[in-house]
Scaffold this active site. Structure first.
Site, PDB file in Angstrom:
ATOM      1  N   SER A 109       3.319   0.532   4.836  1.00 14.60           N
ATOM      2  CA  SER A 109       2.109   0.863   5.586  1.00 14.60           C
ATOM      3  C   SER A 109       1.855  -0.202   6.636  1.00 14.60           C
ATOM      4  O   SER A 109       2.277  -1.364   6.486  1.00 14.60           O
ATOM      5  CB  SER A 109       0.902   0.945   4.637  1.00 14.60           C
TER       6      SER A 109
ATOM      7  N   TYR B 289      -4.722  -2.582  -2.136  1.00 14.47           N
ATOM      8  CA  TYR B 289      -3.758  -1.745  -1.432  1.00 14.47           C
ATOM      9  C   TYR B 289      -2.921  -2.581  -0.459  1.00 14.47           C
ATOM     10  O   TYR B 289      -1.689  -2.487  -0.431  1.00 14.47           O
ATOM     11  CB  TYR B 289      -4.505  -0.633  -0.696  1.00 14.47           C
TER      12      TYR B 289
END
Length: 701
Positions: free
Chosen positions: A577, A590
């Site tokens: 990501s 995250y």
């Protein structure tokens, strides 16, 4: 797998056939015959009809031969699968025929006989159909008839079984000469219903499509009935009796998961191959029998069989596949080297002055006592079909030896078919394979939006995909959709929890059993969560680490092991990501896990380089459309963190990007494909590719 002999053959639907013209009745008959593997196997046999049509040049009625074209399959073909040729021109070829030594040149005349500019190439079997005087002709390869055709006393038994209504000719390669001899034999024996070709198959005919079909089926049923009665009367043990017992399913699967990647890698010879496992009752009876070695050594009889299976299989003794690690690889390597040497010697013994060069000398069929049969080919469908053909060969050997004595095709005759210049020309006409043919990708999170898009991209270029996902319902649905679009041979689904070591190992074991191994790992399973640091619970932190860090490690490790066992390199692509490069507000757990993925990929790249295993990262950002992680709380949390409405999130992220463009699952799929594809990124490892429409803070540096 061959269907049970007790099942009835497909019945001709007279009401349906009555609605069809002559050409479509031929197609209906062909598809009906090809729907039952006892009648003929995939790509085997051919059908024809002589139909009156209007000549587009003269407007006059002419007789046209409709016959299955080169390379087609009667079971699945459409109307455009038939060649169409003027019968008067085909008959005129008789005056050009210069004898057996020159019969191959007759194929060059067939295009001159084409009716209505039909682009479908005529097959070498065309003269067999045009030479016989019947309106409708079938040439099938039924196991029961080939068993009789491959018996030592085939001619006398054919006369006995069919009470003189079916003739017999010795083996001869298909072509103009065989067509001529078929016609002469038929003319000399009026009233025949068909002709058996030694070691090959059956010709049968009729005045209509229906009568032809029913004649063909009735002759096959007669052969089956006779064989059944003879077996029952003689009560001989199948294949000489049982020599060994099958492994349990668990023992078999554990052995295959260990052995097949090694076998696949050793058989590659510079080009990827895929494996197919067959453990049908027919196969197990053969590989566990006392007669396995002597019968396998005789080779197959029907040319349709050995063209796809090679004339003989390789037998891997149990003493070899029970070994581990380097010992296993060394012994399998010895066995394969011995097979290749034997095949090269066969080529040298039999080659002609104008024979094509030696082809891939590796085995296609590998028999493992107590386990089953593995077939190896450039793609999954070809491997599966080769296995189906060898099952036909097993059926033939079983039936022939139970009644008489099985006789394989003479070696020189087999070579002359395998290395026939016309077969070589057919191979040369085949299109270049797509770049992912022979490759297997395992995609975690495969049922999600990004996972599906990645799978579709790999499938579109000929690859095979194992979809791994924790959501069984979604997995089943997506797997069915992809199989429908790309073929059932190319797609498998396996439920996998990436946080569970046993589940991950089982997923890769299944990939090995289904395809032989994995060449590409796309680690894509994911979640998303958001919370301020002080509200980030240990449970939330651990959940992110478990799925996004530990999960990526586990699937990467198992992929690495399998790729190392194969010895042919590989590609690992981790879908991380933008958050692995730059922190986002209120997403600590995250972001930390995504950063771990990036460093993990670099570690795989470092250790994998000496083995040809590449590892790279794709960093998406804000893939909202089609992505499953936005269907839960994450959407609400990110909207709150960015102070926008949930419905405005896509516009928010799009406008935030430098390019002002939305990022879609298909965009991530293209980036993933680049890193997965050897022909595009063979020299890329340890790299990161951002797919975020431009985010200055995430620039790699």
């Amino acid at each position: 797998m061959t269907q049970p002999t007790t099942a009835p053959f497909p019945v001709w639907n007279a009401a349906h056939a009555a609605t069809l013209d002559d050409a479509h009745q031929l197609l209906y008959r062909s598809n009906l015959l090809g729907s039952d593997l006892r009648i003929t196997n995939y790509g085997g046999g051919n059908t024809s009809a002589k139909i009156r049509q209007t000549d587009p040049l003269t407007g006059e009625p002419v007789e046209v031969l409709w016959v299955k074209g080169s390379g087609g399959d009667v079971g699945s073909m459409k109307l455009d699968g038939f060649s169409t040729l003027y019968m008067d021109k085909l008959r005129a070829l008789k005056g050009l025929y210069r004898g057996l030594a020159h019969e191959d040149e007759m194929v060059g005349y067939l295009p001159h006989c084409t009716f209505n500019l039909n682009a479908r190439a005529a097959s070498i079997d065309t003269p067999l159909h045009s030479s016989l005087p019947y309106a409708h002709v079938d040439h099938m390869h039924p196991d029961a008839v080939i068993a009789i055709a491959a018996m030592a006393n085939s001619e006398a038994l054919t006369r006995q079984i069919f009470e003189g209504t079916v003739g017999w000719l010795p083996w001869m390669r298909p072509g103009y000469e065989l067509g001529r001899r078929l016609a002469e034999y038929d003319a000399a024996h009026p009233g025949l219903r068909g002709i058996v070709l030694g070691g090959h198959g059956l010709f049968s005919w009729g005045d209509t499509s229906r009568s032809c079909y029913e004649n063909t089926v009735d002759l096959i049923e007669r052969a089956q009935t006779w064989l059944h009665q003879e077996r029952h009367a003689r009560q001989l043990p199948v294949f000489g009796g049982v020599a060994t017992a099958s492994l349990t399913d668990a023992e078999r699967d554990a052995t295959l998961a260990r052995v097949l990647p090694v076998l696949r890698g050793l058989s590659a010879e510079g080009a990827p191959k895929l494996l197919h496992l067959n453990t049908s009752a027919e196969v197990m009876a053969f590989v566990n029998s006392k007669d396995l070695e002597p019968l396998a050594a005789l080779g197959t009889s029907c040319p349709d069989h050995f063209l796809r299976t090679k004339i003989r299989p390789l037998i891997v003794p149990e003493s070899v596949y029970t070994l581990q690690g380097a010992e296993l690889k060394a012994r399998l390597s010895e066995l394969l080297a011995g097979y290749r040497a034997d095949y090269a010697a066969y080529y040298e013994r039999c080659k002609r002055a104008n024979s094509p060069a030696l082809r891939d000398p590796n085995p296609v069929v590998i028999l493992l006592p107590r386990i089953g049969m593995v077939t190896i080919a450039k793609d999954k469908a070809t491997a599966r079909i080769a296995g189906e053909f060898y099952v036909n060969a097993i059926n033939v050997m079983r039936e022939a030896n139970a009644v008489d004595r099985y006789v394989g095709l003479p070696e020189q005759e087999a070579f002359d078919i395998e290395y026939w210049l016309l077969e070589e020309a057919k191979l040369q006409r085949m299109p270049k394979p797509r770049p992912m043919v022979g490759k297997v990708a395992l995609v975690t999170g495969g049922a999600g939006g990004i996972g599906q898009a990645i799978a579709r991209r790999i499938l579109a270029d000929g690859g095979c995909v194992v979809l791994a996902d924790i959501d069984q319902e979604a997995l089943d649905s997506v797997g069915a959709d992809l199989a429908k679009a790309h073929g059932r041979d190319h797609v498998r689904g396996v439920r996998c929890d990436v946080t569970d070591e046993a589940s991950v190992i089982a997923a890769f074991d299944r990939a090995a059993i289904e395809f032989g191994g994995v060449d590409i790992l796309v680690s894509n399973a994911g979640i998303a969560s958001a919370a301020p640091i002080e509200e980030t619970s240990l449970a939330l932190w651990n959940r992110n680490q478990s799925i996004l860090a530990t999960g990526y490690f586990l699937v990467g490790r198992e992929a690495f092991k399998q790729m190392k066992a194969q010895g042919t390199g590989g590609a690992i692509v981790m879908i991380a990501s933008k958050n692995g490069m730059v922190a986002s507000n209120q997403a600590t757990a995250y972001c930390a896990a995504k950063a771990a993925e990036i460093q993990l990929s670099r570690s795989f790249a470092l250790e994998g380089a000496p083995l040809g295993i590449r590892s790279n990262v794709v960093n998406p950002d804000a893939v909202i459309r089609g992505s499953k992680i936005w269907t839960g709380k994450w959407s609400e949390e990110r909207a709150a963190a960015n102070k926008v409405g949930e419905g405005d999130l896509e516009a928010f992220y799009r406008d935030r990007s430098m390019l002002k463009r939305s990022v879609l699952p298909e965009d991530i799929a293209e980036a993933t494909y680049f890193f997965a594809a050897e022909h595009l990124s063979a020299k890329s490892t340890g790299n990161i590719l951002n797919v975020d429409a431009g985010n200055l803070a995430a620039f790699t540096r």
